[in-house]
Write an enzyme that holds these catalytic residues in place. Sequence first.
Site, PDB file in Angstrom:
ATOM      1  CB  CYS A 126     100.343  19.241 -15.728  1.00  0.00           C
ATOM      2  SG  CYS A 126      98.858  18.972 -16.703  1.00  0.00           S
ATOM      3  CG  HIS A 264     100.124  23.300 -13.968  1.00  0.00           C
ATOM      4  ND1 HIS A 264     100.249  23.482 -15.333  1.00  0.00           N
ATOM      5  CD2 HIS A 264      99.119  22.390 -13.804  1.00  0.00           C
ATOM      6  CE1 HIS A 264      99.372  22.724 -15.951  1.00  0.00           C
ATOM      7  NE2 HIS A 264      98.659  22.053 -15.052  1.00  0.00           N
ATOM      8  CG  ASN A 294      96.088  22.511 -17.751  1.00  0.00           C
ATOM      9  OD1 ASN A 294      97.269  22.488 -18.085  1.00  0.00           O
ATOM     10  ND2 ASN A 294      95.598  21.694 -16.840  1.00  0.00           N
TER      11      ASN A 294
HETATM   12  O1  UT7 Z   1      96.646  20.081 -15.081  1.00  0.00           O
HETATM   13  C1  UT7 Z   1      96.380  18.848 -14.509  1.00  0.00           C
HETATM   14  C2  UT7 Z   1      95.698  19.037 -13.288  1.00  0.00           C
HETATM   15  N1  UT7 Z   1      94.289  19.274 -13.537  1.00  0.00           N
HETATM   16  C3  UT7 Z   1      93.666  20.038 -12.688  1.00  0.00           C
HETATM   17  O2  UT7 Z   1      94.251  20.601 -11.822  1.00  0.00           O
HETATM   18  C4  UT7 Z   1      92.149  20.134 -12.805  1.00  0.00           C
HETATM   19  C5  UT7 Z   1      91.563  20.037 -11.418  1.00  0.00           C
HETATM   20  N2  UT7 Z   1      90.114  20.093 -11.404  1.00  0.00           N
HETATM   21  C6  UT7 Z   1      89.413  21.192 -11.731  1.00  0.00           C
HETATM   22  O3  UT7 Z   1      89.955  22.173 -12.145  1.00  0.00           O
HETATM   23  C7  UT7 Z   1      87.926  21.175 -11.515  1.00  0.00           C
HETATM   24  O4  UT7 Z   1      87.579  20.019 -10.781  1.00  0.00           O
HETATM   25  C8  UT7 Z   1      87.125  21.195 -12.831  1.00  0.00           C
HETATM   26  C9  UT7 Z   1      87.226  22.556 -13.477  1.00  0.00           C
HETATM   27  C10 UT7 Z   1      87.588  20.124 -13.782  1.00  0.00           C
HETATM   28  C11 UT7 Z   1      85.636  20.940 -12.548  1.00  0.00           C
HETATM   29  O5  UT7 Z   1      85.162  21.890 -11.591  1.00  0.00           O
HETATM   30  P1  UT7 Z   1      84.275  21.398 -10.359  1.00  0.00           P
HETATM   31  O6  UT7 Z   1      83.868  22.573  -9.615  1.00  0.00           O
HETATM   32  O7  UT7 Z   1      85.074  20.354  -9.642  1.00  0.00           O
HETATM   33  O8  UT7 Z   1      83.016  20.794 -11.092  1.00  0.00           O
HETATM   34  P2  UT7 Z   1      82.468  19.305 -11.024  1.00  0.00           P
HETATM   35  O9  UT7 Z   1      83.305  18.372 -11.823  1.00  0.00           O
HETATM   36  O10 UT7 Z   1      82.185  18.956  -9.600  1.00  0.00           O
HETATM   37  O11 UT7 Z   1      81.089  19.486 -11.782  1.00  0.00           O
HETATM   38  C12 UT7 Z   1      80.048  20.336 -11.243  1.00  0.00           C
HETATM   39  C13 UT7 Z   1      78.897  20.366 -12.243  1.00  0.00           C
HETATM   40  C14 UT7 Z   1      78.485  18.985 -12.708  1.00  0.00           C
HETATM   41  O12 UT7 Z   1      77.085  18.995 -12.876  1.00  0.00           O
HETATM   42  P3  UT7 Z   1      76.113  18.323 -11.770  1.00  0.00           P
HETATM   43  O13 UT7 Z   1      76.547  16.891 -11.688  1.00  0.00           O
HETATM   44  O14 UT7 Z   1      76.363  19.110 -10.509  1.00  0.00           O
HETATM   45  O15 UT7 Z   1      74.758  18.525 -12.346  1.00  0.00           O
HETATM   46  C15 UT7 Z   1      79.134  18.854 -14.055  1.00  0.00           C
HETATM   47  O16 UT7 Z   1      78.457  17.971 -14.928  1.00  0.00           O
HETATM   48  O17 UT7 Z   1      79.306  21.076 -13.411  1.00  0.00           O
HETATM   49  C16 UT7 Z   1      79.048  20.275 -14.544  1.00  0.00           C
HETATM   50  N3  UT7 Z   1      80.062  20.598 -15.558  1.00  0.00           N
HETATM   51  C17 UT7 Z   1      79.887  21.560 -16.466  1.00  0.00           C
HETATM   52  N4  UT7 Z   1      78.883  22.408 -16.702  1.00  0.00           N
HETATM   53  C18 UT7 Z   1      79.028  23.282 -17.710  1.00  0.00           C
HETATM   54  C19 UT7 Z   1      81.260  20.032 -15.735  1.00  0.00           C
HETATM   55  N5  UT7 Z   1      81.902  20.609 -16.762  1.00  0.00           N
HETATM   56  C20 UT7 Z   1      81.063  21.558 -17.231  1.00  0.00           C
HETATM   57  C21 UT7 Z   1      81.160  22.487 -18.273  1.00  0.00           C
HETATM   58  N6  UT7 Z   1      80.119  23.333 -18.476  1.00  0.00           N
HETATM   59  N7  UT7 Z   1      82.239  22.591 -19.066  1.00  0.00           N
END
Ligand code: UT7
Length: 337
Positions: A126, A264, A294
Site C-alpha cells: 500500500c 492512504h 482500499n
Molecule cells: O492497507 C493496508 C493496511 N491495512 C489496514 O490499514 C487495515 C487495518 N485494519 C483494519 O482496518 C481493521 O482492523 C479491520 C477493518 C480489518 C477490522 O476491524 P476491527 O474493528 O479491528 O475488527 P476485528 O478484526 O477485531 O473483528 C471484530 C469482529 C470479529 O468477531 P468476534 O471475534 O468479535 O466475534 C470478526 O470476526 O468482527 C468480525 N468481523 C466481521 N463481521 C462482519 C470481521 N470482519 C467482518 C465482516 N463482517 N466483514
Amino acid sequence: MNDMMSPSPAVATLAPCSILAGIGAYLPARVVTNDELAKTVDTSDAWIRERTGIRQRHIAGPDETCAVMATRAAEAALADAGVAATEVDGIVLGTATPDQAFPATAVRVQGALGCGGFAFDVSAACSGFIYALSVADAMIRAGQARCVLVIGAEVYSRIMNWQDRGTCVLFGDGAGAVLLRAATPADGGATPRGVLSTHLHAQGALGDILYVDGAVGQPDKPGHLVMNGREVFRHAVAHLAGAVNEALEANGLAIADVDWLVPHQANMRIIDAVGKRLGLAPERVVVTVDRHANTSAASIPLALADAYAAGRIRRGQLVVMEALGGGLTWGSALVRM
Ligand code: UT7
C-alpha cells in the site's frame, strides 16, 4: 540558485525540483456494494460501514488488467499535463498485483503508450505510490530523467480470499497516475512548487501481519492476502502521524501550513485517528475510502485525482500524503501542487 528552491531547508541543497504536472485516474466500471458482498459472505452493510467507512468498491473485469488500468490512468495524467507520451523518459509503477512476474507492468504500460526510456515496478504494497514517487523524484533531482510517469495500479480482487470476510470486504481495484517533470525557471516564484520531500520506512520484522500466502508459479497456492487487521491498525495510526510530522519538520513547516492531507485510504477510523493526532480539521482531509475501498498503491493517486478533478486541490496548495502497507512499509510525501 533560483527562487523556486529557496525557503525549505529540505530542498535547498537538492536540485532540480520535480513538479506534479498532470494527474489522472482509472476505475473499473463495475461497482460492488456491501449488500452485494453480503449475499456471498457472512457480513453486512452496517458492519462494513461502521468498522471501515466503506460503502462500495470498483472491481476489475477480466479485460481490466493491472497494465490496462495503469495505462488508462497514465493517459489521463498525460492529457492533464498536455504532454505527449513521446516526451516521457521513464515509468515507475507501484503495484503488489502485477499481471506477471515479468515483464514489469510498467514495461507493459510503456509498450501500450508507445514511449521510450526506462520502466520498472516498485513493490511496497500500500506504500507503493509513495515509494514510486520518491524514486522518480530522486531520479529527476539527480538529472537521470526530466519527465517520469509515476503510477499506482492494483487488482487486489485477484488476490482476495472471497471466503474471508475479514479481508474481502476491504479492498477494491483501480489505478492513479501523476506526471512528474523537472521544474523549469517558469515554475518558480515566491513559493517553491513540486515535491518538497519524501520519507520512506520499512520494518521487516512485521512482515507476517500483512502478506500474500503464495506466488506466481505455485499452482497449488496462487496467493491470497492474509492480514492481522488489529495489529496493522495499531501500527498504522502511530506510524502515519509520525511520517507526516517527519515531513513537516524536515521542511520547517507546521500542520497549520498544510492545505490537504491525502492519506492512504484503508479505513475511515484510521484516517480519522491520524487526523486527530495531527490536529488537522476533517475538512482538510481527502476521503475516497467510502467509494473506492482500499486500492493499495492506487489509493493515494486516486484520491489526489478525485480531489483535483473536483477543484478542491488546486495549484499552489500544500499537500501531504502518507501510506502504510505490507512489509511493513510506510512513508510520506510533501508536495506543493
Ligand atoms: O492497507 C493496508 C493496511 N491495512 C489496514 O490499514 C487495515 C487495518 N485494519 C483494519 O482496518 C481493521 O482492523 C479491520 C477493518 C480489518 C477490522 O476491524 P476491527 O474493528 O479491528 O475488527 P476485528 O478484526 O477485531 O473483528 C471484530 C469482529 C470479529 O468477531 P468476534 O471475534 O468479535 O466475534 C470478526 O470476526 O468482527 C468480525 N468481523 C466481521 N463481521 C462482519 C470481521 N470482519 C467482518 C465482516 N463482517 N466483514
